[in-house]
Design a protein around this motif. Sequence first.
Motif, PDB file in Angstrom:
ATOM      1  N   THR A   1       2.846   8.566 -12.005  1.00  0.00           N
ATOM      2  CA  THR A   1       3.718   8.344 -10.669  1.00  0.00           C
ATOM      3  C   THR A   1       4.841   8.749 -10.682  1.00  0.00           C
TER       4      THR A   1
ATOM      5  N   ARG B   1      16.034   1.385  -5.210  1.00  0.00           N
ATOM      6  CA  ARG B   1      14.839   0.742  -5.168  1.00  0.00           C
ATOM      7  C   ARG B   1      13.943   1.943  -4.405  1.00  0.00           C
TER       8      ARG B   1
ATOM      9  N   ARG C   1      10.127   4.029  -0.165  1.00  0.00           N
ATOM     10  CA  ARG C   1       8.750   3.907   0.439  1.00  0.00           C
ATOM     11  C   ARG C   1       8.176   2.523   0.930  1.00  0.00           C
ATOM     12  N   ARG C   2       7.408   2.399   1.749  1.00  0.00           N
ATOM     13  CA  ARG C   2       6.669   1.226   1.740  1.00  0.00           C
ATOM     14  C   ARG C   2       5.394   1.236   1.254  1.00  0.00           C
ATOM     15  N   ALA C   3       4.799   0.216   0.835  1.00  0.00           N
ATOM     16  CA  ALA C   3       3.349   0.154   0.374  1.00  0.00           C
ATOM     17  C   ALA C   3       2.329   0.613   1.387  1.00  0.00           C
ATOM     18  N   VAL C   4       1.468   1.690   1.134  1.00  0.00           N
ATOM     19  CA  VAL C   4       0.595   2.365   1.950  1.00  0.00           C
ATOM     20  C   VAL C   4      -0.325   1.003   2.693  1.00  0.00           C
ATOM     21  N   GLU C   5      -0.605   0.155   1.994  1.00  0.00           N
ATOM     22  CA  GLU C   5      -1.427  -0.789   2.559  1.00  0.00           C
ATOM     23  C   GLU C   5      -0.578  -1.826   3.595  1.00  0.00           C
ATOM     24  N   ARG C   6       0.706  -1.511   3.932  1.00  0.00           N
ATOM     25  CA  ARG C   6       1.400  -2.515   4.458  1.00  0.00           C
ATOM     26  C   ARG C   6       0.957  -2.448   5.927  1.00  0.00           C
ATOM     27  N   ASP C   7       0.576  -3.817   6.750  1.00  0.00           N
ATOM     28  CA  ASP C   7       0.344  -3.919   8.257  1.00  0.00           C
ATOM     29  C   ASP C   7       1.285  -4.498   8.789  1.00  0.00           C
ATOM     30  N   ASP C   8       2.179  -3.803   9.625  1.00  0.00           N
ATOM     31  CA  ASP C   8       3.271  -4.298  10.380  1.00  0.00           C
ATOM     32  C   ASP C   8       2.842  -5.207  11.317  1.00  0.00           C
TER      33      ASP C   8
END
Length: 149
Positions: free
Chosen positions: A77, A116, A119-126
């Motif tokens: 990663t 930190r 990027r935000r998590a790919v699965e994030r659902d705003d």
Amino acid sequence: MRAAAMFDRGQRQVDVVTELGVSAQTASRWYRAWAGGGRPALAGTGRAGRLPRLSDKQIAEVAVALKKGPKDNGFSTDMWTLARVVEVIEQVTGVRYSITQTWAILRERLGWSSQRPARRAVERDDEAIDKWARTEWPRIKKAPGAGEP
């Protein structure tokens, strides 16, 4: 050397204490050394403590390897961890450091700091988060004992 210059100009030990912010004992010791041998007597003996195990050249090589990123250094990663940096330092220089020593190298010798991920998590659902904040949070906040000391 500033104390030596002050003594050369005829200033007193108390002036050295005041201007340089040292103790009276230190100013007295410096004065005795200066009086006995002049400026050379006040020249430092060089670096105190143990020499670093990595030269500046090796530190520069480590920095080049780290700037290539984790994936180019064989990791799966794009996230650096101190454990991974330990491995890279050992691969590049042959010297193994502990995690705390590695953090000191990053901070003190390379001038780096912890970061930190941007990027935000790919699965994030705003949309789901907004809905939860509008419907569930007010309900939870009003519940007896919630949020109250």
